[in-house]
Design an enzyme around this catalytic site. Structure first.
Site, short mmCIF file in Angstrom:
data_model
loop_
_atom_site.label_atom_id
_atom_site.label_comp_id
_atom_site.label_asym_id
_atom_site.label_seq_id
_atom_site.Cartn_x
_atom_site.Cartn_y
_atom_site.Cartn_z
N LYS A 81 0.86 -1.19 0.00
CA LYS A 81 0.00 0.00 0.00
C LYS A 81 0.89 1.24 0.00
O LYS A 81 1.94 1.25 0.68
CB LYS A 81 -0.87 -0.06 1.26
CG LYS A 81 -1.89 1.04 1.42
CD LYS A 81 -2.73 0.79 2.69
CE LYS A 81 -3.78 1.84 2.94
NZ LYS A 81 -4.58 1.57 4.15
N SER A 156 -9.59 1.54 3.52
CA SER A 156 -8.77 2.35 2.65
C SER A 156 -7.78 1.55 1.82
O SER A 156 -7.25 2.07 0.84
CB SER A 156 -8.00 3.37 3.48
OG SER A 156 -7.09 2.73 4.36
N SER A 180 -9.54 -1.00 7.60
CA SER A 180 -9.02 -0.72 6.26
C SER A 180 -8.33 -1.90 5.58
O SER A 180 -8.02 -1.82 4.40
CB SER A 180 -8.05 0.46 6.30
OG SER A 180 -8.77 1.66 6.42
#
Lengths: 491, 97
Positions: A81, A156, A180
């Site tokens: 990420k 997210s 997330s």
């Protein structure tokens, strides 16, 4: 090499590498080609560097041929990420604020992956600074759900979930502050695990809410989650909240599962109003599965559940307003060209650099910490946080793990909730308590909706109960074929 | 804690973010809605409850007073917007209102 090597698990491709059936270069090329074929539609990556990934893969093949293989991750593509630092790679947090930032150092988890020989592949899209539940708050790209391109991948860590589900990488790391990792894993039909707070170092993770953030694995199987967690967990003196505890052998726990009559608690508050019928049916079927396996199913109560969303949004935004004060246009973040004095550097750089959701949360966090409101909001929320934790402590006196839906619904349509922040916040209702209490949680696929969208179930454990979660998750996975189901993406 | 309305100009100033007129209108309405949801916390009996800042006990971490690896000045400044002679250049601070 089969056509679908990009859908194999890390443990499967690791065995192929070991037997010499495929090389790390071939495997890396396969995910590069897959990404080239589908990412224009999926949009999982913020940036890629195929040349660099292939060079890492070549190094891995050389090590293997000279008998110096670094372990089961050597030569396997892992994508991070875009909030986790990799030296000399972009670290944008999907924000205009860090659009041109290049990290001068490695995160702790990055060091661990490099030492294990993993091929670091690409930077994955996310909600800006990890604030969001749909990856729609990214300033860089739109990420679609590989199962239905009109739907969001969750957030997210939406890029991580979409890349794993779409075969664009083998393994991914996400970060989980309020769900997330688990919510996008649920939306995209993969495995996502948030470890116990303190098990994985946050060094090199751009901070959102420091008392809640944890890095964790996002994978196509429970075994892969164990493998990746094994690699990244462990003490690091550069994170003051990193715990000094030995890391258990998670893969051994899966090979030799503890034989016991597991006691599984079902929190009644998680099956109340707002839960989609199809999700409810799928999760109840999973409960019946465990009952048939000999588990003892007990109804439990977490009475403060409905307070978790307000507590979380007070605490997380307060911490964010403090953590994001560093993005002031002075040292390394975006600086407004229109600024003519130092105050304008602050005000205009932050106005131009932050997107709307980040501005809203920084303002909200500033408000709850401001003079006259601190006791009413922040201090009160910290006290209610203790009550939420106490609910779990009481429940875990009766049961070994808790089983819940991961999210109230399957993936929703893009744009459906962007105008209503509170509706978006409420989509995290089943995951955020776990962060507030610092517990481990895992989401695994447990069904498909009539419209072909994945449904996830969540297992929540005691602190350091990762092995329990993995054991029970694998038991479910082995008896079902969700891990073998992949989106068609016939593009 | 009663349901408050956010003073958007005051708080945006504290947060050092310049907002447009449209953002002020939009954020005020959205944040008032969120604050309304926070009002649920009013009804909770928190008498005698200790605040919880962290999920795990946080203890001070001591490190040996030894020089370790650090970033070179060039590495530390590689992301600086404007730099000169290993320093970050900013608009004049003193003498501005």
């Amino acid at each position: 090499m089969t056509d679908s090597i990009f859908y194999k698990t890390a443990l499967e491709v690791g065995a192929c590498l070991e037997r010499g059936e495929v090389s790390a270069v071939e495997l890396t090329q396969a995910v590069i080609d897959r990404t080239a074929a589908v990412d224009a539609s999926v949009g999982a990556f913020n940036s890629i560097n195929a040349e660099d990934a292939l060079a890492q893969a070549q190094d891995s093949d050389k090590r293997r041929s000279s008998g110096q293989c670094l372990g089961p991750l050597d030569g396997i593509p892992v994508s991070l990420k875009d909030v986790i630092a990799v030296k000399n790679s972009p670290l944008t947090c999907s924000s205009k604020m860090l659009q041109h930032y290049v990290s001068p150092y490695d995160a702790h988890v990055t060091e661990k992956l490099k030492a294990a020989g993993a091929v670091l592949w690409g930077r994955l899209n996310m909600d800006e600074f990890a604030m969001g539940s749909s990856t729609e708050n990214s300033c860089t790209a739109k990420t679609a759900n590989p199962w239905n391109l009109e739907c969001v991948p969750g957030g997210s860590s939406g890029g991580s979930a979409a890349a794993v589900a779409g075969g664009e990488t083998v393994l991914a790391l996400g970060s989980d502050t309020g769900g997330s990792i688990r919510q996008p894993a649920s939306f995209c039909g993969i495995v996502g695990m948030k470890p116990t707070y303190g098990m994985v170092s946050r060094y090199g993770l751009a901070a959102f809410a420091s008392s809640l953030d944890q890095i964790g694995p996002m994978t196509r199987s429970v075994g892969d989650a164990a493998l990746l967690l094994q690699t990244i967990a462990g003490h690091d003196q550069r994170d003051s909240t990193s715990l000094q505890r030995p890391v258990p052998d998670y893969l051994k726990a899966l090979r030799e599962p503890e034989k016991k009559a597991w006691r599984i608690g079902i929190p009644q508050e998680y099956f109340a109003e707002g839960l989609d019928d199809e999700v409810k049916v799928a999760v109840k079927r999973a409960i019946e599965f465990y009952r048939e396996q000999g588990c003892e199913i007990t109804s439990v109560s977490l009475p403060n559940t409905e307070l978790a969303v307000p507590v979380y949004y007070v605490i997380a935004t307060a911490e964010a307003s403090s953590n994001l004060a560093r993005y002031d246009g002075v040292l390394y973040s975006h600086r407004s060209q229109a600024a003519t004095n130092i105050n304008e550097v602050y005000f205009k750089s932050r106005a131009e650099g932050f997107g709307p959701e980040v501005k809203r949360r920084v303002i909200l966090g500033t408000y709850v910490l401001s003079s006259g409101y601190y006791d009413a909001y922040y201090l009160r929320a910290q006290k209610v946080r203790a009550l939420i934790r106490n609910d779990f402590v009481a429940a875990f006196k009766q049961v070994d793990v808790l089983l819940t839906p991961t999210a109230p619904t399957p993936a929703f349509k893009s744009g459906e909730k962007t105008a209503d922040p509170l509706a978006m916040y409420l989509s995290d209702i089943y995951t955020i308590s776990v962060n507030l209490a610092g517990l481990p949680g895992i989401s695994i696929p447990c069904g498909m909706s009539d419209s072909g969208l994945p449904i996830g179930l969540q297992l929540i454990g005691r602190p350091f109960g990762e092995s329990d979660l993995l054991t029970l998750a694998q038991q479910f996975e082995c008896a079902h074929d969700y891990a073998e189901q992949h989106p068609l993406l016939n593009l | 804690m009663s349901v408050e309305k956010i003073d958007i100009d005051y708080v945006a100033n504290l947060a050092r973010i310049e907002l447009t007129a449209d953002e002020k209108i939009q954020f005020s309405a959205q944040l008032d809605h969120v604050l309304g949801h926070f009002a649920k916390l009013n009804a909770v009996d928190i008498a005698g409850v200790e605040p919880m800042a962290h999920a795990v006990p946080v203890v001070n971490v001591w490190a040996a007073d030894e020089a370790g690896e650090v970033l070179s000045p060039e590495e530390a400044l590689q992301n600086a917007v404007e730099g000169e002679a290993n320093q970050v250049v900013l608009p004049k601070v003193i003498g501005e209102s």
